[in-house]
Write an enzyme that holds these catalytic residues in place. Structure first.
Site, PDB file in Angstrom:
ATOM      1  N   ARG A 223     114.995  29.012  34.186  1.00 61.83           N
ATOM      2  CA  ARG A 223     114.709  28.877  35.930  1.00 61.83           C
ATOM      3  C   ARG A 223     115.244  30.476  36.780  1.00 61.83           C
ATOM      4  NH1 ARG A 223     114.408  22.838  37.501  1.00 61.83           N
ATOM      5  NH2 ARG A 223     112.242  22.159  36.898  1.00 61.83           N
TER       6      ARG A 223
ATOM      7  N   GLY B  50     111.213  15.612  30.484  1.00 61.33           N
ATOM      8  CA  GLY B  50     112.599  15.777  29.644  1.00 61.33           C
ATOM      9  C   GLY B  50     113.352  14.599  29.891  1.00 61.33           C
TER      10      GLY B  50
ATOM     11  N   SER C 208     125.812  16.430  32.410  1.00 60.13           N
ATOM     12  CA  SER C 208     123.608  16.181  32.322  1.00 60.13           C
ATOM     13  C   SER C 208     124.083  14.829  32.692  1.00 60.13           C
ATOM     14  CB  SER C 208     123.855  16.438  31.081  1.00 60.13           C
ATOM     15  OG  SER C 208     122.423  16.267  30.681  1.00 60.13           O
TER      16      SER C 208
ATOM     17  N   ASP D  67     117.861  20.718  40.432  1.00 59.51           N
ATOM     18  CA  ASP D  67     116.686  20.218  41.355  1.00 59.51           C
ATOM     19  C   ASP D  67     116.424  21.242  42.680  1.00 59.51           C
ATOM     20  OD1 ASP D  67     115.889  19.148  38.520  1.00 59.51           O
ATOM     21  OD2 ASP D  67     115.827  17.018  39.629  1.00 59.51           O
TER      22      ASP D  67
ATOM     23  N   SER E 237     114.140  10.326  39.790  1.00 58.98           N
ATOM     24  CA  SER E 237     115.338   9.650  39.404  1.00 58.98           C
ATOM     25  C   SER E 237     115.643   8.704  39.129  1.00 58.98           C
ATOM     26  CB  SER E 237     116.044  10.801  39.422  1.00 58.98           C
ATOM     27  OG  SER E 237     116.495  11.825  39.420  1.00 58.98           O
TER      28      SER E 237
ATOM     29  N   GLN F  32     120.614  13.499  32.447  1.00 61.50           N
ATOM     30  CA  GLN F  32     119.957  12.475  31.435  1.00 61.50           C
ATOM     31  C   GLN F  32     121.150  12.513  30.179  1.00 61.50           C
ATOM     32  OE1 GLN F  32     116.778  15.759  30.881  1.00 61.50           O
ATOM     33  NE2 GLN F  32     116.242  15.329  33.180  1.00 61.50           N
TER      34      GLN F  32
END
Length: 453
Positions: free
Chosen positions: A361, A106, A178, A330, A32, A180
């Site tokens: 997942r 991603g 999020s 994660d 990250s 991201q």
């Protein structure tokens, strides 16, 4: 590559490791942070020196970011012990003569969408089959609220065409927490005159805010984050940035140590508060740990972490709620595996976002756990897992759908299987953790894991 894993009972592991020394490991650099350092660093005017271990230990996702930035004219050079990146300033990127391929990453695609939205040229982002099935339209619509011109495929996925545009500041309410999407908005906000503010339902990872602040960008806030546009950075011409070890990769070796009855020590590991929830849940499950030699640099903490073997003491079940998910995004696959060996029923709620990662997942976890003999109930946003401390999983074949974290989680789970477990496409671990199998052999023994091509 095919991996075959031979398991053992908890009693066998505990007896075998009763007097064993702690297994000491160093993780690959935190993915990250490294993604962000490369992308944000390219927008500075500094020479950024990043001391690193050999290339073989760098996650393939990170290499996707490197190649993408090089395609955009950023000078990034690899040496035996470091990367050197020369930033070109806020408007130093150059149009590529071809599409930018983000491979399986991603993070690469979404963070670059934020940066490229405010450039003076147009770019098309694409990716491999897995990445090209993941949703991108939600972020495109958010950035388009700032004046961006981003078009995804008709399915809302890559390829994404990003036409250079003049951005304007905005207050953005993210529909989900999020890191991201938050990062993409903040990076786009650097190219917009005025103050751009991001609000999210729950706090997600805060590496971007910490790095932007440490580099001298005008950023403020905690519950909501604001950034002043078109101001650049206040950074020396030459800096050295040491990236701590990846705490998400460490999750798998910590889990392996718990299942094998071994104490695990990890040096130079990232200890960012928004990445500690996995360790906090382990503590609630009865696992003891100790952080030592903690230092802070560039707004991030690192140190040595020791996670002690629980021995014969059963793990307590856990209950993960929606507000926990951003800090466990994660780590949940490994946590679900540990839930299968806890003393009672563990639950995960509000985790719908896990259905939009490299795989669904939640579905993958439910299917594989069930195949290996664990009673599990799948809900729209979570799982109920009925644990048993002394259980032995059935053998069989792991289905991972190209998802590196699902693959690694079930390789670790297979250490407690009564029959052989095999997994095809095991090289998928290199997406985030190239040394995974080497480290697992150090944890479980050379004979526990066999690899064939």
């Amino acid at each position: 590559m095919i991996a075959e894993i031979s398991g053992a009972t908890r009693a066998e592991w505990t007896s075998r490791n009763a007097n064993a020394e702690a297994v000491t490991l160093n993780m690959p650099p935190d993915k990250s942070i490294l993604h962000r350092l490369l992308i944000i660093g390219s927008l500075t005017r500094s020479l950024i020196i990043i001391p690193l271990p050999p290339m073989e230990s760098i996650a393939h996702d990170v290499l996707a970011t490197v190649i993408a930035l090089q395609s955009l004219g950023v000078s990034i050079e690899f040496f035996d012990d470091r990367i050197e990146l020369q930033g070109g300033g806020l408007h130093g990127l150059r149009a590529s003569g071809h599409q930018i391929h983000c491979a399986n990453s991603g993070t690469t695609a979404r963070l670059l969408m934020g940066v490229l939205a405010g450039q003076r040229f147009s770019t098309t982002l694409t990716g491999d089959e897995s990445l090209s099935s993941r949703p991108m339209q939600r972020l495109a619509r958010i950035l388009n609220q700032m004046g961006a011109n981003i078009q995804t495929s008709s399915a809302g996925t890559l390829p994404a065409r990003i036409e250079g545009a003049t951005l304007h500041a905005a207050t953005i309410e993210l529909p989900v927490a999020s890191a991201q999407m938050k990062t993409a908005v903040l990076l786009a906000g650097m190219f917009a005159a005025g103050t751009t503010t991001v609000r999210e339902p729950f706090q997600s990872r805060d590496h971007t805010e910490r790095m932007l602040s440490a580099f001298g960008a005008e950023i403020s806030g905690e519950d909501e984050i604001s950034i002043e546009g078109l101001t650049g950075f206040n950074l020396d011409e030459r800096i050295v940035y040491n990236v701590a070890g990846d705490i998400s990769s460490a999750t798998f070796m910590i889990g392996a140590g718990i299942l094998c009855g071994k104490t695990t020590r990890i040096d130079n590991i990232l200890l960012n508060p928004t990445r500690m929830r996995f360790l906090e849940v382990l503590s609630l499950m009865g696992v003891a740990m100790l952080a030592e030699n903690v230092v802070e640099e560039w707004g991030e903490s690192r140190g040595s972490l020791t996670v002690f073997s629980p021995g014969a003491t059963p793990l307590r079940p856990f209950h993960v709620l929606q507000e926990d998910i951003p800090d466990l995004i994660d780590e949940l696959p490994m946590l679900a595996i540990l839930g299968a060996f806890a003393d009672g029923e563990s639950t995960i709620e509000g985790a719908e976002e896990l259905r939009h990662k490299e795989s669904d997942r939640l579905a993958m976890l439910a299917k594989n756990l069930s195949n290996f003999g664990v009673t599990v109930m799948e809900a729209t946003g979570g799982l109920n897992i009925l644990g048993a401390p002394d259980r032995m999983l059935r053998g069989g074949i792991v289905e991972h759908g190209g998802d590196h974290r699902i693959a690694m989680a079930f390789v670790v789970a297979a250490l407690r299987a009564k029959d052989l477990v095999s997994i095809s496409g095991a090289e998928v671990a290199q997406v985030s953790y190239p040394e995974f199998f080497d480290h697992l052999r150090r944890m479980a023994g050379e004979d526990a894991v066999k690899l064939t091509h």
